[in-house]
Design an enzyme around this catalytic site. Sequence first.
Site, short mmCIF file in Angstrom:
data_model
loop_
_atom_site.label_atom_id
_atom_site.label_comp_id
_atom_site.label_asym_id
_atom_site.label_seq_id
_atom_site.Cartn_x
_atom_site.Cartn_y
_atom_site.Cartn_z
N PRO A 132 0.81 -1.23 0.00
CA PRO A 132 0.00 0.00 0.00
C PRO A 132 0.84 1.28 0.00
O PRO A 132 0.44 2.28 -0.59
CB PRO A 132 -0.82 -0.12 1.29
CG PRO A 132 -0.96 -1.59 1.50
CD PRO A 132 0.34 -2.18 1.04
N GLY A 135 5.21 1.41 -4.63
CA GLY A 135 4.94 0.80 -5.93
C GLY A 135 6.25 0.45 -6.59
O GLY A 135 6.76 -0.65 -6.48
N SER A 136 6.85 1.45 -7.25
CA SER A 136 8.11 1.21 -7.96
C SER A 136 9.31 1.07 -7.01
O SER A 136 10.33 0.48 -7.38
CB SER A 136 8.37 2.35 -8.94
OG SER A 136 7.32 2.44 -9.88
N TRP A 160 -2.22 -4.94 -5.14
CA TRP A 160 -2.25 -5.08 -6.61
C TRP A 160 -1.86 -6.46 -7.08
O TRP A 160 -1.04 -6.61 -7.99
CB TRP A 160 -1.38 -4.01 -7.28
CG TRP A 160 -1.66 -2.61 -6.86
CD1 TRP A 160 -0.80 -1.74 -6.25
CD2 TRP A 160 -2.90 -1.90 -7.02
NE1 TRP A 160 -1.42 -0.54 -6.01
CE2 TRP A 160 -2.71 -0.60 -6.48
CE3 TRP A 160 -4.15 -2.22 -7.56
CZ2 TRP A 160 -3.72 0.37 -6.46
CZ3 TRP A 160 -5.15 -1.26 -7.54
CH2 TRP A 160 -4.94 0.01 -7.01
N GLU A 256 11.38 -8.24 -15.87
CA GLU A 256 11.98 -7.97 -17.18
C GLU A 256 11.18 -8.65 -18.29
O GLU A 256 10.86 -8.03 -19.31
CB GLU A 256 13.42 -8.45 -17.20
CG GLU A 256 14.25 -7.88 -18.33
CD GLU A 256 15.72 -8.20 -18.15
OE1 GLU A 256 16.20 -9.15 -18.80
OE2 GLU A 256 16.39 -7.51 -17.36
N ILE A 353 -12.22 9.30 -33.69
CA ILE A 353 -12.83 8.96 -34.97
C ILE A 353 -14.29 8.55 -34.78
O ILE A 353 -15.16 8.85 -35.60
CB ILE A 353 -12.03 7.84 -35.67
CG1 ILE A 353 -10.70 8.41 -36.18
CG2 ILE A 353 -12.82 7.21 -36.81
CD1 ILE A 353 -9.74 7.37 -36.72
N GLU A 379 3.99 -2.90 -14.46
CA GLU A 379 5.40 -3.27 -14.63
C GLU A 379 6.32 -2.04 -14.72
O GLU A 379 7.37 -2.09 -15.36
CB GLU A 379 5.60 -4.15 -15.87
CG GLU A 379 4.65 -5.32 -15.99
CD GLU A 379 4.83 -6.35 -14.89
OE1 GLU A 379 5.60 -6.10 -13.94
OE2 GLU A 379 4.20 -7.41 -14.97
N ALA A 382 6.16 5.08 -16.94
CA ALA A 382 7.03 5.62 -17.99
C ALA A 382 8.30 6.21 -17.40
O ALA A 382 9.40 6.06 -17.97
CB ALA A 382 6.27 6.68 -18.80
N GLU A 383 8.17 6.84 -16.25
CA GLU A 383 9.33 7.46 -15.61
C GLU A 383 10.35 6.41 -15.19
O GLU A 383 11.57 6.61 -15.33
CB GLU A 383 8.88 8.30 -14.41
CG GLU A 383 8.12 9.57 -14.77
CD GLU A 383 6.70 9.30 -15.26
OE1 GLU A 383 6.17 10.17 -15.97
OE2 GLU A 383 6.14 8.22 -14.94
#
Length: 401
Positions: A132, A135-136, A160, A256, A353, A379, A382-383
């Site tokens: 909790p 995360g990373s 998660w 990975e 569209i 996983e 972006a950072e």
Amino acid sequence: MARLGQTPGLTDVQREILGTVRDFVDKEILPVATELEHRDEYPAGIVDGLKELGLFGLMIPEEYGGLGESLLTYALCVEELSRGWMSVSGIVNTHFIVAYLLKQHGTREQRDAFLPRMAAGEVRGAFSMSEPGLGSDVSAITSKAVRDGDEYLLTGQKMWLTNGGTSSLVAVLVRSDEGHPEGTAPHKSMTTFLIEKEPGFGEVKPGLTIPGKIEKMGYKGVDTTEMIMDGVRVPADRVLGGTTGRGFYQMMDGVEVGRVNVAARGCGVAQRAFELGISYAQQRRTFGKQIAHHQAVQFKLAEMATKVEAAHAMMVNAARKKDSGERNDLEAGMAKYLASEYCKEVVEDAFRIHGGYGFSKEYEIERLYREAPMLLIGEGTAEIQKMIIGRRLLEEYRIQG
């Protein structure tokens, strides 16, 4: 009709597997995906079909009852499944990562105990790192394992878990200070444990609770949960690989290949969004002609198709690099970063569209619009990918002297 995302150099076996999965997606997943997703219903019938196809054992060696296929074959299958419904690929992916961890790092006894049943889909896997409060930043894990004779007592809260409820085997990363004195680097005092449990919610094993599903904006159908450990007992022979202190490296190896998987999911969702966009553009008419013949829409379609092709090529490259036995964290990070960002952009263009109809739940693009954001986080954000890419580039291009 020509199709985006073609992969050169595949074997006849690979093409046959992908053709079978594509047919399954078209016949068994696409017709029901949106309805099941709106109900947040676990796709039990689809999962049974995946078992029959042998997809739960796709990368498990033949000696354990699997198909013994490559990461590339697996990633291309994930791309196809995600084109149908990304949640289905999630059900397979966490299972695959646990099987991969066992194959690469497990003891012989652990592989013999679990891999044959995992290949058959009888035992289904989940893995857990996040908590909790983190995360990373895996080094900040607070869940602990304390030795008690021939067992360990695990305590802490995890977050998660994909397949948290439906799984019967969880690979969990916790802190284990045994043999690692105070002051040891955090990543050297972590251990991966294999926890066997009953599928379901509530107390699924003495000391182990899986609360109900976490409500999400998308990625529905598959169960995402917390996991609460309150002195749950795990035998010492369920330490992955048999030695404590190696968990961080084991999990990073799994992540990975997981990044290749997330890239494949992005490719599949983007592929489907493009299909929906180009199809709708030829059905909708404005100002006396199909909107596909308006230059602005053609430009969008051109950009979407180019992004689908680019993401697919990078994903294939990352998978092939891993299959060759080479280090691929740079390629996996690039593929995951590009595919998830491009997926978001392709889905949004397809949404545009569709105009007002894209906002309606009657149209499939509405579901994809809610699913794509998960790929920006899963996983590693972006950072995080940029940090990995940047560090690896500095290693490769370091100035000498």
